[in-house]
Design a protein around this motif. Structure first.
Motif, mmCIF file in Angstrom:
data_model
loop_
_atom_site.group_PDB
_atom_site.id
_atom_site.type_symbol
_atom_site.label_atom_id
_atom_site.label_comp_id
_atom_site.label_asym_id
_atom_site.label_seq_id
_atom_site.Cartn_x
_atom_site.Cartn_y
_atom_site.Cartn_z
ATOM 1 N N ARG A 90 0.827 -1.205 0.000
ATOM 2 C CA ARG A 90 0.000 0.000 0.000
ATOM 3 C C ARG A 90 0.866 1.261 0.000
ATOM 4 O O ARG A 90 0.940 1.993 0.986
ATOM 5 N N LEU A 91 1.491 1.484 -1.146
ATOM 6 C CA LEU A 91 2.363 2.638 -1.339
ATOM 7 C C LEU A 91 2.178 3.123 -2.765
ATOM 8 O O LEU A 91 1.671 2.401 -3.621
ATOM 9 N N SER A 92 2.673 4.348 -3.043
ATOM 10 C CA SER A 92 2.700 4.840 -4.423
ATOM 11 C C SER A 92 4.025 4.457 -5.057
ATOM 12 O O SER A 92 5.029 4.304 -4.359
ATOM 13 N N SER A 93 4.016 4.340 -6.370
ATOM 14 C CA SER A 93 5.260 4.268 -7.118
ATOM 15 C C SER A 93 5.715 5.724 -7.329
ATOM 16 O O SER A 93 4.868 6.588 -7.528
ATOM 17 N N PRO A 94 6.995 6.045 -7.300
ATOM 18 C CA PRO A 94 8.129 5.126 -7.248
ATOM 19 C C PRO A 94 8.569 4.719 -5.840
ATOM 20 O O PRO A 94 9.453 3.880 -5.714
#
Ligand code: SAM
Length: 176
Positions: A90-94
């Motif tokens: 549950r994170l954004s890229s990058p």
């Protein structure tokens, strides 16, 4: 495999069904609440194709579940049959790519279906130079009719010496 941009898990289920021993890390912040967005899809000129297989009743049910439980629980519930092979991140890229790199987790393949930013490709290639890079949205036009993902992918391929293979909405990069 890493999938960047999982939404409610439709494509994740597709990959997991296609290859029964596939292990998939699904990256998405699953932020906010998509109930209204999903509700509006059926009347949207380009988004409606994503929900045309659903009856009005089924669409209402999904919107109700999103309102009641939120994006992340609904996505996880859609993927519960694959819980031994699907790892939500549950994170954004990058940032998620840096996190995987720190943990020494090296994907063989990275599939990008997020917000069409070249930075995702650049960082993915920088951190995981041996990973196959591919994704969606080849034929997705913005409000001006521009195929944004094509520009992003072609530009990156030109800079880094890749060849692009594209079919319908899909694209994959090959080393020259
Ligand atoms: C088009 S949807 C993905 C659809 C999904 N792959 C499918 O076909 O069922 C785009 C998703 O990208 C996610 N997203 C947007 N920016 C992102 C980022 N920087 N990193 C990870 N996910 C992102 C959004 O939250 C959204 O769920």
């Amino acid at each position: 495999m890493v999938e960047i941009g999982c939404f409610l898990g439709g494509s994740s289920r597709h990959w997991l069904n296609a290859k029964p021993d596939l292990e998939l890390i699904g990256v998405d912040p699953w932020n906010g609440n998509w109930a209204e967005y999903v509700e509006g899809m059926s009347t949207h000129p380009t988004m409606s194709r994503h929900v045309e297989h659903l009856s009005d009743r089924e669409l209402e049910r999904i919107v109700g579940l999103l309102r009641e439980y939120g994006n992340y629980p609904v996505a996880l519930n859609n993927l519960r049959a694959y819980k031994d092979r699907f790892y939500p991140l549950r994170l954004s890229s990058p940032e998620a790519l840096y996190y995987l790199h720190r943990r020494k987790i090296c994907p063989d393949l990275i599939y990008i279906d997020a917000f069409k930013h070249e930075i995702d490709l650049q960082i993915a290639h920088h951190l995981f130079p041996d990973a196959i890079l591919c994704g969606d949205d080849w034929l997705w036009p913005d409000e001006t009719g521009k195929f944004v993902m094509q520009d992003v992918v072609k530009n990156f391929a030109h800079e880094q010496g890749f060849e692009v293979e594209a079919k319908r909405q899909s694209w994959v990069l090959h080393r020259r």
